[in-house]
Design a protein around this motif. Structure first.
Motif, PDB file in Angstrom:
ATOM      1  N   UNK A  50       0.530  29.551 -14.197  1.00 53.02           N
ATOM      2  CA  UNK A  50       1.378  28.995 -13.424  1.00 53.02           C
ATOM      3  C   UNK A  50       1.074  28.169 -12.323  1.00 53.02           C
ATOM      4  N   UNK A  51       0.115  28.789 -11.621  1.00 49.09           N
ATOM      5  CA  UNK A  51      -0.300  28.150 -10.350  1.00 49.09           C
ATOM      6  C   UNK A  51      -1.057  26.734 -10.519  1.00 49.09           C
ATOM      7  N   UNK A  52      -1.577  26.587 -11.707  1.00 46.12           N
ATOM      8  CA  UNK A  52      -2.167  25.365 -11.840  1.00 46.12           C
ATOM      9  C   UNK A  52      -1.246  24.360 -12.451  1.00 46.12           C
ATOM     10  N   UNK A  53      -0.138  24.874 -13.032  1.00 41.09           N
ATOM     11  CA  UNK A  53       0.900  24.068 -13.232  1.00 41.09           C
ATOM     12  C   UNK A  53       1.619  23.580 -12.320  1.00 41.09           C
ATOM     13  N   UNK A  54       1.968  24.468 -11.313  1.00 36.89           N
ATOM     14  CA  UNK A  54       2.888  24.111 -10.249  1.00 36.89           C
ATOM     15  C   UNK A  54       2.238  23.152  -9.207  1.00 36.89           C
ATOM     16  N   UNK A  55       0.896  23.337  -8.891  1.00 39.83           N
ATOM     17  CA  UNK A  55       0.201  22.470  -8.206  1.00 39.83           C
ATOM     18  C   UNK A  55      -0.291  21.007  -8.474  1.00 39.83           C
ATOM     19  N   UNK A  56       0.242  20.787  -9.790  1.00 45.61           N
ATOM     20  CA  UNK A  56       0.162  19.486 -10.440  1.00 45.61           C
ATOM     21  C   UNK A  56       1.663  18.999 -10.478  1.00 45.61           C
ATOM     22  N   UNK A  57       2.514  19.622 -10.351  1.00 40.27           N
ATOM     23  CA  UNK A  57       4.054  19.100 -10.350  1.00 40.27           C
ATOM     24  C   UNK A  57       4.248  18.073  -9.459  1.00 40.27           C
ATOM     25  N   UNK A  58       5.145  17.000  -9.552  1.00 38.27           N
ATOM     26  CA  UNK A  58       5.294  15.906  -8.649  1.00 38.27           C
ATOM     27  C   UNK A  58       6.355  16.510  -7.222  1.00 38.27           C
ATOM     28  N   UNK A  59       7.000  17.609  -7.882  1.00 39.05           N
ATOM     29  CA  UNK A  59       8.187  18.014  -6.898  1.00 39.05           C
ATOM     30  C   UNK A  59       7.531  19.335  -5.985  1.00 39.05           C
ATOM     31  N   UNK A  60       6.425  19.589  -6.153  1.00 37.79           N
ATOM     32  CA  UNK A  60       5.688  20.579  -5.563  1.00 37.79           C
ATOM     33  C   UNK A  60       5.024  20.082  -4.344  1.00 37.79           C
ATOM     34  N   UNK A  61       5.202  20.661  -3.305  1.00 35.18           N
ATOM     35  CA  UNK A  61       4.332  20.262  -1.880  1.00 35.18           C
ATOM     36  C   UNK A  61       3.044  21.048  -1.931  1.00 35.18           C
ATOM     37  N   UNK A  62       3.273  22.564  -2.169  1.00 33.27           N
ATOM     38  CA  UNK A  62       1.976  23.134  -1.692  1.00 33.27           C
ATOM     39  C   UNK A  62       1.958  24.553  -2.598  1.00 33.27           C
ATOM     40  N   UNK A  63       0.901  24.957  -3.072  1.00 31.98           N
ATOM     41  CA  UNK A  63       0.922  26.249  -3.956  1.00 31.98           C
ATOM     42  C   UNK A  63       0.145  27.117  -3.248  1.00 31.98           C
ATOM     43  N   UNK A  64       0.684  28.542  -2.753  1.00 35.35           N
ATOM     44  CA  UNK A  64      -0.078  29.524  -2.388  1.00 35.35           C
ATOM     45  C   UNK A  64      -0.365  30.623  -3.336  1.00 35.35           C
ATOM     46  N   UNK A  65      -1.633  30.696  -3.815  1.00 32.28           N
ATOM     47  CA  UNK A  65      -2.033  31.840  -4.776  1.00 32.28           C
ATOM     48  C   UNK A  65      -3.570  31.903  -4.444  1.00 32.28           C
ATOM     49  N   UNK A  85       8.597  23.404  -2.168  1.00 32.24           N
ATOM     50  CA  UNK A  85       9.115  22.311  -2.898  1.00 32.24           C
ATOM     51  C   UNK A  85       9.218  21.031  -1.814  1.00 32.24           C
ATOM     52  N   UNK A  86       9.161  20.090  -2.284  1.00 21.75           N
ATOM     53  CA  UNK A  86       9.275  18.891  -1.234  1.00 21.75           C
ATOM     54  C   UNK A  86      10.505  18.665  -0.628  1.00 21.75           C
ATOM     55  N   UNK A  87      11.384  18.749  -1.806  1.00 29.13           N
ATOM     56  CA  UNK A  87      12.974  18.543  -1.018  1.00 29.13           C
ATOM     57  C   UNK A  87      13.920  19.882  -1.107  1.00 29.13           C
ATOM     58  N   UNK A  88      14.194  20.355   0.169  1.00 27.73           N
ATOM     59  CA  UNK A  88      15.051  21.304   0.285  1.00 27.73           C
ATOM     60  C   UNK A  88      16.106  21.696  -0.772  1.00 27.73           C
ATOM     61  N   UNK A  89      16.754  20.659  -1.092  1.00 27.72           N
ATOM     62  CA  UNK A  89      17.637  20.599  -2.124  1.00 27.72           C
ATOM     63  C   UNK A  89      17.280  21.334  -3.575  1.00 27.72           C
ATOM     64  N   UNK A  90      16.167  21.102  -4.058  1.00 29.17           N
ATOM     65  CA  UNK A  90      15.546  21.643  -4.964  1.00 29.17           C
ATOM     66  C   UNK A  90      15.460  23.313  -4.981  1.00 29.17           C
ATOM     67  N   UNK A  91      15.535  23.838  -3.828  1.00 25.00           N
ATOM     68  CA  UNK A  91      15.517  25.476  -3.730  1.00 25.00           C
ATOM     69  C   UNK A  91      16.839  25.967  -4.615  1.00 25.00           C
ATOM     70  N   UNK A  92      17.913  25.470  -4.185  1.00 25.27           N
ATOM     71  CA  UNK A  92      18.920  25.791  -4.955  1.00 25.27           C
ATOM     72  C   UNK A  92      19.199  25.570  -6.223  1.00 25.27           C
TER      73      UNK A  92
END
Length: 386
Positions: free
Chosen positions: A268-283, A310-317
């Motif tokens: 999942x960490x590998x997936x998230x770090x490559x996702x265009x909407x993710x700014x940074x992954x901490x694992x 996430x890059x945009x705060x709107x994506x949290x909700x």
């Protein structure tokens, strides 16, 4: 029969499955009984079975305490009603005027204990980046008595070098306390690295099923153990017989759950770090993580906790609303994957300026990875982020 078995030294997995005694000596029951009683009958004046009142001692609680102690490589273990209750007992080891260095990035409930509950009673503390050894040394005062570290930390997954901190502490005569909740004794054994006390929220990975509250302390220091047991019985924050049994049952699969959750977390960490909407992954298990090399040195695994921005705060909700397999809920460490928003949940009472400094921003989410099929979890995140 294995050579280790002949020496009565069992490996971790076997101890986890069988517990301390392995069965109930009285009846032979494989599932250790729930001694659901408040008190115990005496045969006569000054005659006791060894049990008097369940706040003082209870066979079911003793079994889980001994089991956790064995898994941590400790002589003694104590079971509390919650993890916060366990940390409270530890703070009670100190008195007004004493000073404690505390990891700056840690669970909000621990932050609250030091700042709001015990500071008014004169127990001083300084929140320090315990990944920076110079910062630790520079904050030691004449009245400093202990260093309390959470590693990996919650929620930024910072890794403190336990052995190096122990060396600093021993030179100054300080105690080292380690919150080992995230990695459990399966992946990390702080006492073997020189720590004096290990504390757990047993609610999390030790229990593993999000169905009970518990806390544990383990130590090899007899004086510390005696003091903690006095606070334990005097304040009454003891683990109930039924909850003790639930912990015993959960621990039986601890090693299997930790391995599977970690396997999922890495993917999942590998997936998230490559996702265009993710700014940074901490694992911790990502090679580029600041704590990766230290983790490899002092632990045998990286665990199942991930935080990401996430890059945009709107994506949290949007993410919290749209996840279906992953559950939006507080806590962590269960078989089910849970996602949490530290800003308003676990770290709500931490001042905004401290949260910003640590990186606990409005775009940060924390994910406790469970044992579901990893493809279902990734697809769920992909859908929620989409």
């Amino acid at each position: 029969m294995c050579g280790e078995c002949e020496k009565n030294v069992l490996r971790f997995e076997t101890t986890a499955v069988h517990g301390d005694k392995g069965f109930d000596p009285l009846t032979g029951s494989i599932s250790f009984p729930i001694y659901q009683t408040a008190t115990f009958k005496h045969g006569g004046l000054n005659e006791s079975t060894g049990y008097d009142y369940s706040r003082l001692q209870n066979p079911t609680r003793e079994e889980v305490e001994s089991t956790v102690a064995k898994l941590e490589g400790a002589k003694w273990g104590i079971g509390f009603s919650t993890g916060v209750a366990a940390i409270t007992a530890i703070i009670n080891l100190f008195k007004a005027g004493d000073h404690i260095i505390v990891s700056d990035d840690l669970y909000g409930g621990t932050f609250r204990l030091f700042r709001d509950i015990y500071e008014p009673f004169g127990i001083q503390h300084t929140f320090v980046d315990t990944t920076d050894l110079k910062d630790v040394i520079n904050n030691i005062k004449e009245n400093t008595k202990a260093i309390f570290i959470e590693t990996p930390s919650n929620p930024m997954m910072k890794v403190a070098d336990i052995k190096a901190i122990v060396e600093i502490a021993k030179e100054k005569g300080l105690k080292v306390i380690v919150d080992n909740t995230f990695l459990t004794p399966y992946f990390q054994k702080p006492l073997s690295l020189g720590a004096d006390i290990v504390v757990h929220s047993g609610t999390k990975f030790l229990g593993g099923h999000n169905d009970t509250l518990a806390g544990f302390i383990a130590t090899n220091d007899e004086e510390i153990d005696e003091k903690l047991r006095f606070y334990h019985k005097s304040t009454g924050a003891t683990l109930s017989p039924f909850d003790s049994w639930l912990l015993l049952r959960g621990i039986k699969t601890l090693h299997i759950r930790m391995e599977k959750s970690q396997e999922n977390a890495i993917k999942i960490a590998e997936f998230l770090k490559k996702h265009p909407k993710i700014e940074e992954v901490f694992y911790v298990g990502l090679p580029e993580s600041k704590g990766y090399e230290i983790s490899k040195k002092q632990a045998t695994g990286f665990g199942a906790m991930i935080s990401f921005k996430v890059k945009n705060v709107e994506d949290v909700a949007k993410v919290l609303k749209k996840v279906k397999v992953i559950t939006f809920a507080e806590s962590l460490g269960g078989v089910e994957s849970l996602i949490t928003y530290p800003q308003t949940q676990t770290h709500a009472e931490v001042p905004d300026e401290i949260k910003e400094k640590l990186g606990v921003t409005k775009t940060l989410l924390r994910l406790s990875v469970g044992i579901e099929n990893v493809n279902d979890l990734i697809e769920d995140l992909e859908y929620a982020l989409g």
